[in-house]
Design an enzyme around this catalytic site. Structure first.
Site, PDB file in Angstrom:
ATOM      1  CB  CYS A 198      -0.557   2.543   4.021  1.00 25.80           C
ATOM      2  SG  CYS A 198      -1.976   1.796   3.256  1.00 25.80           S
ATOM      3  CG  ASP A 199       3.119   1.199   4.394  1.00 24.19           C
ATOM      4  OD1 ASP A 199       2.614   1.717   5.393  1.00 24.19           O
ATOM      5  OD2 ASP A 199       2.950   0.018   4.074  1.00 24.19           O
ATOM      6  CB  CYS A 203      -0.934  -0.017   1.212  1.00 23.36           C
ATOM      7  SG  CYS A 203      -1.986   1.456   1.282  1.00 23.36           S
TER       8      CYS A 203
END
Ligand code: NDP
Length: 331
Positions: free
Chosen positions: A157-158, A154
């Site tokens: 997200c990261d 992701c």
């Protein structure tokens, strides 16, 4: 940061159990942001919901360390902590949160039967499916080894953790193209590792990739290993694998992002609930209603597009409201 492959909330359908059923008004299957939000709204609407968590309590977010993009957490929060907050909030209003896996369903009648752990039967007037999706991984041992140490599925997200660094994205679809362009805005260099000589992504996304200076597309490359001392430091690729001109290529990277698709956890419902060719549950646009009256779907199991915690939570809220209206009309 995404740690590693989330487990399926439920596996292939098994047999519907027989015997006495427990009767509930509203059954929620799945414990990610969609399921817990549905539980908060359904309990506040006096539907006395019962939520079965599935194997992975808290869903995909529990495989994440920091969550910085969920509104309401100005300093960020870890995925497991956030999901614990969701759970506590649902319990505060009386939702029954139980550990168990939905293993089979029978949606042929007016009452919807769901088998839990192959033995217990729940008979529900309304069912909210919030079983999520599972990111696909290549299946390399090194993906496990570097879980949370540079491997992620992701970018949204990261990606932040790789600001100014070099990363690679695997895949040739819209997700890979989108994640590569997103990361290109944060990272120094992005390699897009594509196994064929073409991208599957839409023309517009392809153009974006090609016209972004710090994205380098590695055509016809496949990843065979990741290496590094205390985290990902590079990847070993094979160019034109299986051909006479096969060649080993090593790239130096700090982050390795998988974008080779997701599998919606919808197998046990497919006999009754309409899905698209990939398995995402179809809902009536603008609602969470499926083709089965009284069965609603929320979160990633019905969303191939946004797949964010906040959008999943939003659709969980919608599902509870849709279920509440459905139940009030049943009376
Ligand atoms: P897709 O299934 O469309 O693409 C998966 C990609 O991963 C393909 O390029 C495939 O290669 C590659 N791949 C699969 N397995 C491997 C492997 N083992 N090794 C290397 N590469 C592999 O998935 P997406 O998640 O990209 O998209 C899912 C759906 O969501 C699509 O319909 C897409 O259009 C949609 N979407 C739309 C967006 C938008 O409109 N903004 C954004 C994101 C997704 P190959 O091509 O060779 O099969």
């Amino acid at each position: 940061m995404e740690l590693f492959k989330p487990m399926d909330i439920q596996s292939q359908p098994s047999k519907v159990a027989e015997g006495r059923a427990e009767k509930v008004k509203c059954l929620i299957i799945g414990s990610g942001p969609a399921g817990y939000t549905a539980a908060i709204y359904a309990s506040r609407a006096n539907l006395n919901p019962i939520l079965y968590t599935g194997l992975q309590m808290g869903g995909q977010l529990t495989t994440t360390t920091e969550v910085d993009n969920y509104p309401g957490y100005p300093d960020g929060v870890t995925g497991p902590e956030m999901m614990e907050d969701f759970k506590k909030q649902a319990e505060r209003f009386g939702a029954g949160i139980r550990f168990g896996i939905a293993t089979a369903v029978d949606f042929s009648g007016k009452k919807h039967k769901v088998t839990i752990d192959d033995k217990k039967i729940i008979e529900a007037d309304a069912v909210i499916i919030a079983t999520g999706a599972t990111a696909k991984y290549l299946g390399l041992e090194s993906e496990t080894k570097y879980a949370g140490m540079g491997v992620s599925a992701c970018a949204t997200c990261d990606g932040f953790f790789f600001k100014g660094k070099d990363v690679a994205v695997v895949g040739g679809g819209d997700t890979a193209a989108e994640e590569a362009t997103y990361l290109a805005g944060l990272c120094r260099k992005v390699y897009l590792i594509v196994r064929r000589g073409v991208l599957r992504a839409s023309k517009a996304m392809q153009d974006k990739v090609i016209n972004t200076d710090n994205i380098e597309v590695l055509w016809e490359h496949q990843t065979v290993d990741l290496f590094g001392e205390n985290g990902v430091e590079g990847a070993t690729l094979v160019k034109k694998m299986g051909t006479p001109s096969e060649e080993i290529v090593k790239i130096k990277i700090d982050g390795f992002f998988l974008a080779i698709g997701h599998t919606p956890n919808s197998d046990i419902f497919k006999k009754y609930v309409d899905t698209d060719s990939v398995g995402y549950i179809k809902t009536i646009p603008g609602t969470t209603k499926t083709n089965v009256a009284g069965v609603f779907a929320a979160g990633d199991v019905q969303d191939s597009h946004y797949r964010q915690a906040v959008t999943a939570a939003g659709s969980g809220c919608m599902a509870a409201i849709d279920a509440e209206r459905y139940l009030s009309e049943l009376k």
